[in-house]
Design a protein around this motif. Structure first.
Motif, short mmCIF file in Angstrom:
data_model
loop_
_atom_site.label_atom_id
_atom_site.label_comp_id
_atom_site.label_asym_id
_atom_site.label_seq_id
_atom_site.Cartn_x
_atom_site.Cartn_y
_atom_site.Cartn_z
N TYR A 101 100.01 14.65 58.17
CA TYR A 101 100.28 12.72 58.68
C TYR A 101 99.18 12.63 58.30
CZ TYR A 101 105.46 14.51 59.95
OH TYR A 101 106.86 14.88 60.34
N ARG A 105 99.01 9.84 55.45
CA ARG A 105 98.49 7.95 55.70
C ARG A 105 97.60 8.11 55.12
NH1 ARG A 105 95.13 7.03 61.47
NH2 ARG A 105 93.81 8.24 60.17
N TRP A 109 97.39 4.30 52.47
CA TRP A 109 96.04 3.47 52.62
C TRP A 109 95.62 3.20 50.88
CZ3 TRP A 109 94.39 0.10 55.71
CH2 TRP A 109 94.63 0.47 56.54
N TRP A 148 104.80 4.18 54.55
CA TRP A 148 105.03 5.45 54.28
C TRP A 148 103.06 5.59 55.35
CZ3 TRP A 148 107.89 8.69 54.30
CH2 TRP A 148 109.21 8.24 53.07
N LEU A 149 102.67 4.24 55.39
CA LEU A 149 101.20 4.00 56.09
C LEU A 149 101.88 4.18 57.61
CD1 LEU A 149 98.90 3.71 56.88
CD2 LEU A 149 99.30 0.51 56.53
N SER A 152 103.63 7.97 58.87
CA SER A 152 102.74 8.93 58.96
C SER A 152 102.33 8.80 60.22
CB SER A 152 102.13 9.18 57.58
OG SER A 152 101.95 7.67 57.07
N TRP A 153 101.06 7.74 60.41
CA TRP A 153 101.30 7.17 60.84
C TRP A 153 101.42 7.50 62.46
CZ3 TRP A 153 96.66 2.63 60.46
CH2 TRP A 153 96.23 2.59 61.79
N TYR A 156 102.14 11.03 63.60
CA TYR A 156 101.22 11.80 63.89
C TYR A 156 100.58 11.30 65.53
CZ TYR A 156 95.69 11.98 65.43
OH TYR A 156 94.81 12.89 65.85
N VAL A 173 100.09 0.04 64.25
CA VAL A 173 101.41 0.76 63.08
C VAL A 173 102.60 -0.47 63.06
CG1 VAL A 173 103.15 2.13 63.16
CG2 VAL A 173 100.90 3.32 63.82
#
Length: 290
Positions: A101, A105, A109, A148-149, A152-153, A156, A173
């Motif tokens: 993840y 991330r 970015w 997707w940032l 995935s964040w 995590y 987030v």
């Protein structure tokens, strides 16, 4: 990707050996790469998908070395690593899933930075309190990078609840996903609704949790997708029905997943197959949740 796609890529890169020519060749292949991603999501054999996905992600990483700012490749990698962790890793190996993840991330970015360097760099140096204001500068073209940032964040963080720093990052987030919701709430089958449904369902009331808001967000997703994106019901069962101890609704959501034909939405057969697998796992853990 199919074998013919891989052979075509090798042929193009061998033919154009210079860096600039390699970048040109890769960009000529972008429509093929996008079609291959679409074909991948139509696959319903989980083991075949698992084996193919890891190899193809490494292939795309290799291509990225020849074209480091290629937004198509960066998006494929951000989405791909997040999807791989969700589908094949997080239920059995949380430590490995966290690493994947974070890799997703980082690619998100890089995608945002390739689209808007100033926005990405300003966010990285700003306090969490300023993120919502800064993100007003984001535009619809930035939605994939932001989604997707955030996805995935947050994934995590959900696997790192024992880490205080990870939990603090949720303050970054939330404004990211809020901006996605404002710009394009339908992106990736309305999955931003699932984020907020899960968030309001999982948080205790003293920290802003709200079961009614959680259910409302899930129902918005059901309406948007026509109930054909089965992962929606898995998230609703886990983060709303289980959290409110509504056993009947929990069973209903998961039975909906198990009873739905895999072709209910052909372009997401893979994710719907993943949903069925996750639904079975949740039912096995039901006694721990109620």
């Amino acid at each position: 990707m199919r074998k013919s796609v891989l052979m075509s890529l090798i042929f193009f890169l061998a033919l154009f050996s210079g860096c600039s020519m390699q970048r040109m060749a890769i960009r000529q292949m972008e429509p093929v790469l996008n079609n291959s991603v679409a074909a991948f999501f139509e696959e319903d054999d989980l083991e075949l998908a698992r084996q193919a996905m890891a190899a193809n992600l490494k292939l795309v990483e290799g291509l990225l070395k020849s074209d480091a700012q290629n937004q198509t490749l960066l998006q494929i990698l951000a989405q791909g690593y997040a999807g791989y962790a969700l589908a094949f890793v997080e239920d059995t190996n949380a430590i490995r899933a966290r690493k994947l993840y974070l890799r997703a991330r980082d690619y998100a970015w890089r995608l945002l930075e390739a689209q808007n360097k100033q926005l990405a760099r300003t966010l990285k140096t700003a306090s969490a309190a300023d993120w919502e204001r800064i993100l007003l500068k984001a535009r619809k073209k930035n939605v994939p990078a932001l989604f997707w940032l955030g996805f995935s964040w947050s994934s995590y963080i959900n696997l790192s609840l024992e880490d205080p720093q990870a939990i603090l990052d949720l303050a970054r987030v939330e404004p990211v996903m809020k901006r996605v919701l404002e710009l394009d709430s339908s992106y990736f089958y309305g999955a931003t609704y699932l984020f907020f449904g899960s968030l309001y369902g999982q948080k205790p009331p003293l920290l802003g949790g709200n079961p009614q808001k959680a259910r409302a967000f899930f129902e918005k997703n059901f309406k948007l997708t026509g109930g054909k994106f089965l992962l929606s019901y898995v998230y609703a069962a886990r983060f709303y029905a289980a959290k409110t101890l509504n056993e009947q609704l929990f069973d209903s959501y998961l039975q909906k997943v198990l009873d739905s034909p895999i072709d209910i939405q052909p372009n997401v057969r893979l994710l719907n197959q993943v949903a069925k697998q996750k639904a079975k796992r949740l039912l096995k853990k039901k006694s721990e949740m109620f």
